[in-house]
Design a protein around this motif. Structure first.
Motif, PDB file in Angstrom:
ATOM      1  N   ILE A 191       0.869  -1.227   0.007  1.00 42.30           N
ATOM      2  CA  ILE A 191      -0.072  -0.066  -0.136  1.00 42.30           C
ATOM      3  C   ILE A 191       0.887   1.189  -0.097  1.00 42.30           C
ATOM      4  CG2 ILE A 191      -1.496   1.330   1.407  1.00 42.30           C
ATOM      5  CD1 ILE A 191      -3.115  -1.052   1.975  1.00 42.30           C
ATOM      6  N   GLY A 192       1.854   1.196   0.791  1.00 41.79           N
ATOM      7  CA  GLY A 192       2.693   2.565   1.093  1.00 41.79           C
ATOM      8  C   GLY A 192       3.313   2.577  -0.542  1.00 41.79           C
ATOM      9  N   LEU A 193       3.816   1.629  -1.214  1.00 40.30           N
ATOM     10  CA  LEU A 193       4.517   1.571  -2.754  1.00 40.30           C
ATOM     11  C   LEU A 193       3.502   2.267  -3.501  1.00 40.30           C
ATOM     12  CD1 LEU A 193       6.609  -1.642  -2.482  1.00 40.30           C
ATOM     13  CD2 LEU A 193       7.481   0.672  -2.329  1.00 40.30           C
ATOM     14  N   ALA A 197       0.713   3.916  -3.000  1.00 37.42           N
ATOM     15  CA  ALA A 197       0.325   5.159  -2.547  1.00 37.42           C
ATOM     16  C   ALA A 197       1.217   6.323  -3.141  1.00 37.42           C
ATOM     17  CB  ALA A 197      -0.023   5.428  -1.021  1.00 37.42           C
ATOM     18  N   SER A 198       2.640   5.795  -2.995  1.00 37.80           N
ATOM     19  CA  SER A 198       3.569   7.004  -3.346  1.00 37.80           C
ATOM     20  C   SER A 198       3.984   7.064  -4.893  1.00 37.80           C
ATOM     21  CB  SER A 198       4.899   6.558  -2.527  1.00 37.80           C
ATOM     22  OG  SER A 198       5.244   5.215  -2.914  1.00 37.80           O
ATOM     23  N   ARG A 199       3.277   6.247  -5.556  1.00 37.14           N
ATOM     24  CA  ARG A 199       3.330   6.339  -6.890  1.00 37.14           C
ATOM     25  C   ARG A 199       2.365   5.350  -7.612  1.00 37.14           C
ATOM     26  NH1 ARG A 199       8.179   5.660 -11.378  1.00 37.14           N
ATOM     27  NH2 ARG A 199       9.492   7.270  -9.767  1.00 37.14           N
TER      28      ARG A 199
END
Lengths: 279, 378
Positions: A77-79, A81-83
Motif C-alpha cells: 500500500i505504501g508503494l 500510494a507513493s506512485r
C-alpha cells in the motif's frame, strides 16, 4: 540458464534458498513468463514479508521490498500510494498472509486498491520447521499439533471474495500454464487481485502430513486432489467430495482506490479554489 | 527576521503544518488519544496537496506503509500514542534496517497498556530508544511547546533525510493539546534537506554501499535501479549477509548517527547558567521548570533548568557541560525516574546527589511544587 532466468533473475543472489523439490521455483518461472509476455518489468514493485515464499521476489531483478512477517500488504500500500502508476505485486504465504497478516488482506481487498497478491499455500509453516498453519487440514500432525490438528482450515479465496477483492483465482504448481495466464490477467486487472497457488513442500508438508518427502509424490498429490472447474458455482460440490477446486473464480470491475483518491483530490482542490485560496 | 505568519494553534496541528511544509505527502495512522488530531488535520489537508492520508487497520499497518512509502519516493510520517507506539516498534526497527527516512510522532499518555488515555506522561522515554529488537540507533526529539512541535517536525524530516533513519518526536499530551502562538515561517525561509541520490552510473551503483558519512545514496523504486530492500542484516548488494557483512551493516547504521551527533544534539539552559541548583527536564516539564526558575529569581534564588531537547542518542557531553558547577541536581519528569538514570550515568560525581522530582498519574507538575521540593528535601 533458462532464457527467462537469464533475463530477469538477480544472478548474484543464486542459488535459491528453496529446498530441492520446492514449488517456489515453478512459481518464479510462471510469474516471469507472465511479466515477459506483458513487458511490464520496469513498472513492477514487489512486496513480501517473511517465509519461504517471501523470498520469491528477492531473486527477481525488480525493485523489491521484503519487510516484516505478515506485513507485505501494508508495504504494498505504501508503494502504491507513493506512485499509483506502478504495478505492485505481493508474494506471501499461508502463514504470512492468512495468520499474522490476515487483517491486512481483508482491508486491502475492502479498499479494492490496485495490486496483485500471490499467496503461496503449502499448508504449513515450512521455514520454521513444519508447524501448523491456518491452511492445515483437520487431523494433520505437525510439529505443533503432535496429536492432530483440531482447527478447521481457512480458505483465503473465500476471505478475499467476502472482503471485496475484484479478481480471485486459485491454481496449483501442477497448473503452471494456467498460472501464467492468470498472472497476466491479474497484472492487467485494475483493482485488488488475489491469486492463491497451492504449492508442494516435500520437506515439511510431504513428510509430515501427506506421507512422502518425494517431490514427484507431492506434485502428483496436487494433480490428484485439485479439480479445475470453469463455473465457480460448482466449488461447493467439489469440496463436498474432499477435493480442492481450482480455477478463475471471480473477475469484476469496481472503482479502484487510488483512482478514487485522485478523483477526490481533484474535486476538493477545485472546491477550495472556488472558495478562494487555501485555509 | 524571518517572514511568515503567526497563528494560535494546537501542538498537534503545528506538527501537521510543519510536516506539510517539509514536503510530507503520505500519512498513515490509526486514531488514538491524544494524537488523533494529527490524523484528522492530515486527512483534511493532504488531499488539497495531492497527498494521501490513510487511516489504516492498525498501527502496525500504518508504520509499515510509511516505511514503504518512503522507499516508494517521498516523505512520509505517522503519529500515535503509547499503545500504538508499542505496535509500531517492529516496523520502526524495519525503518532502521532498510534505512528509510520517515518521522514518527508519539504524543505520550499514561501507561502501561491502556494506562490513562487522556492524561500526560513521559514513560516512553526508553521505549522510544530501545523499543525494537536488536542493536540500533535513532534520533528522538522532545518538544515542549507548540512552536517546538513545529520546529522539531521540520528538524525531524531534515534529520531523517540526512541520516536515512526514522526520527521520533517524543511529545506528550500537554504539548500535543496546548493551544498557543506558533510562528510559521514562509517556505522560502526554511531549509529542507533533500534525499541523497546516487551519483554513479546505474550499473555501478551498489545499493547498500555507504559514502564516507556512513549513509548510502537512496534511489526511489521504479527509477531503474531495481534494488533488493530486505529487512535482514545485509551484504552490500542487499542479500542476507554473512557474519562479517551483518556485523558491518549493523555497526554502520549505528555509527552513521552516533558519530555525527554534533550536527543535531541540542541542550538548552534556562535561567542562571552558573546557578548551583539545576533542574534537568525534557518535553512539557520544561515549561513548569521555566516558571519555577522565574519564581525562584523573584525570591532571590538562583536556579537553572537544563532542557534536553534531543534525548536520543543521549547527548552526554552537552548535558555534562550544561550541568558543570551544579552542586544540587533535581531531575523533574513525569515517570518514576528515567532520564534520571542517564543523568546519573553522565554526571558520575559521588559528592553530587541527584534527586528525582517525579509526577505520575497524569497530573502535570506546578511550578510552586518545584520550589517546595527544593525546600522540603534540603
Amino acid at each position: 540458464m533458462n532464457p527467462l532466468g537469464e533475463k530477469y533473475l538477480r544472478k548474484s543472489f543464486l542459488p535459491f534458498l528453496f529446498c530441492p523439490g520446492c514449488g517456489d521455483g515453478m512459481i518464479v518461472q510462471s510469474f516471469l513468463q507472465a511479466v515477459d509476455d506483458l513487458g511490464v518489468a520496469d513498472d513492477l514493485a514487489m512486496a513480501a514479508g517473511i517465509g519461504c515464499s517471501a523470498w520469491i521476489p528477492v531473486y527477481m531483478h525488480f525493485d523489491v521490498f521484503k519487510g516484516l512477517h505478515g506485513r507485505a500488504i501494508p508495504a504494498a500500500i505504501g508503494l502504491k500510494a507513493s506512485r499509483p502508476s506502478r504495478k505492485v505485486v505481493v508474494f506471501t504465504g499461508d502463514g504470512d498472509g492468512l495468520a499474522i497478516g490476515g487483517l491486512h488482506l481483508i482491508h486491502a481487498a475492502r479498499r479494492n486498491i490496485d495490486m496483485t497478491v500471490v499467496i503461496v499455500n503449502n499448508q504449513i509453516y515450512a521455514m520454521t520447521g513444519g508447524q501448523v498453519a491456518p491452511s492445515t487440514g483437520v487431523g494433520s500432525r505437525t510439529q505443533t499439533t503432535p496429536y492432530g490438528n483440531l482447527e478447521k482450515p481457512l480458505d483465503g479465496c473465500k476471505i478475499a471474495i467476502a472482503s471485496g477483492a475484484t479478481m480471485v483465482s486459485r491454481w496449483s504448481t501442477a497448473h503452471t500454464r494456467q498460472l501464467t495466464r492468470t498472472f497476466k490477467k491479474a497484472l492487467n486487472h485494475k483493482g485488488f487481485s488475489f491469486v492463491e497457488v497451492l504449492s508442494q513442500c516435500p520437506v515439511q508438508t510431504g513428510r509430515y502430513i501427506l506421507g512422502s518427502g518425494s517431490p514427484q509424490f507431492n506434485l502428483q498429490w496436487l494433480k490428484d486432489n485439485c479439480v479445475a472447474v470453469k463455473d465457480p458455482s460448482q466449488w461447493g460440490e467439489i469440496e463436498a467430495q474432499g477435493k480442492i477446486p481450482v480455477g478463475d473464480i471471480l473477475q469484476i470491475e469496481k472503482p479502484e482506490f487510488m483512482e478514487e483518491v485522485q478523483r477526490m483530490n481533484q474535486k476538493v482542490k477545485e472546491e477550495a479554489q472556488a472558495k478562494g485560496g487555501d485555509r | 527576521m524571518k517572514k511568515g505568519r503567526i497563528k494560535v494553534m494546537m501542538g498537534n496541528e503545528a506538527c501537521m503544518e510543519a510536516a506539510l511544509l517539509a514536503g510530507c505527502r503520505f500519512y498513515a495512522g490509526y486514531p488514538i488519544t491524544p494524537a488523533t488530531e494529527i490524523l484528522e488535520v492530515m486527512s483534511m489537508r493532504l488531499p488539497l496537496l495531492d497527498g494521501l492520508c490513510l487511516q489504516m487497520e492498525d498501527e502496525i499497518a500504518a508504520m509499515v506503509s510509511v516505511v514503504a512509502a518512503s522507499w516508494g519516493g517521498g516523505k512520509s510520517m505517522t503519529a500515535t500514542s503509547g499503545p500504538g507506539f508499542c505496535l509500531m516498534q517492529e516496523a520502526i526497527g524495519l525503518a532502521v534496517a532498510v534505512e528509510a527516512p520517515c518521522v514518527i510522532v508519539n504524543v505520550q499518555r499514561g501507561g502501561p497498556a491502556s494506562g490513562q488515555s487522556t492524561s500526560t506522561a513521559q514513560g516512553d522515554f526508553y521505549q522510544a530508544r530501545y523499543g525494537s529488537n536488536g542493536d540500533y540507533s535513532l534520533i528522538v526529539l522532545c518538544p515542549s511547546t507548540a512552536q517546538e512541535m513545529f520546529d522539531h517536525t521540520i528538524k525531524a524530516f531534515n534529520l531523517s533525510e540526512r541520516f536515512r533513519t526514522p526520527v521520533i518526536i517524543l511529545s506528550d499530551e500537554v504539548v500535543g493539546h496546548i493551544r498557543e502562538k506558533v510562528f510559521i515561517p514562509d517556505a522560502d525561509q526554511l531549509t529542507f534537506v533533500p534525499r541523497k541520490r546516487p551519483t554513479v552510473p546505474m550499473e555501478e551503483f551498489i545499493a547498500w554501499k555507504a559514502d564516507a558519512d556512513g549513509v548510502p545514496p537512496m534511489p526511489d523504486f521504479n527509477t531503474g535501479y531495481k534494488i533488493p530492500v530486505i529487512s535482514q542484516a545485509k551484504s552490500l548488494d542487499g542479500n542476507r549477509g554473512n557474519a562479517k557483512e551483518a556485523d558491518e551493516n549493523i555497526r554502520r547504521i549505528v555509527s552513521k548517527i552516533e558519530d555525527h551527533m554534533d550536527e543535531f544534539a541540542e541542550v538548552l539552559i534556562y535561567g542562571a547558567e552558573k546557578a548551583e541548583t539545576a533542574f534537568v527536564t525534557f518535553g512539557s516539564v520544561c515549561r513548569a521548570a521555566r516558571s519555577a526558575v522565574d519564581m525562584g529569581r523573584e525570591k532571590g534564588l538562583a536556579l537553572r533548568s537544563v532542557e534536553v531537547k534531543t534525548v536520543w542518542p543521549f547527548p552526554d557531553e552537552l548535558v555534562r557541560r550544561a550541568l558543570a558547577g551544579a552542586k544540587r541536581i533535581v531531575v523533574a519528569e513525569m515517570n518514576l525516574g528515567m532520564i534520571k538514570r542517564e543523568i546519573e550515568r553522565v554526571v558520575r560525581q559521588p559528592e553530587i546527589k541527584i534527586e528525582l522530582f517525579s509526577k505520575i498519574g497524569g497530573i502535570y507538575p506546578q511550578p510552586q511544587e518545584f520550589l517546595r521540593f527544593l525546600e522540603e528535601k534540603r
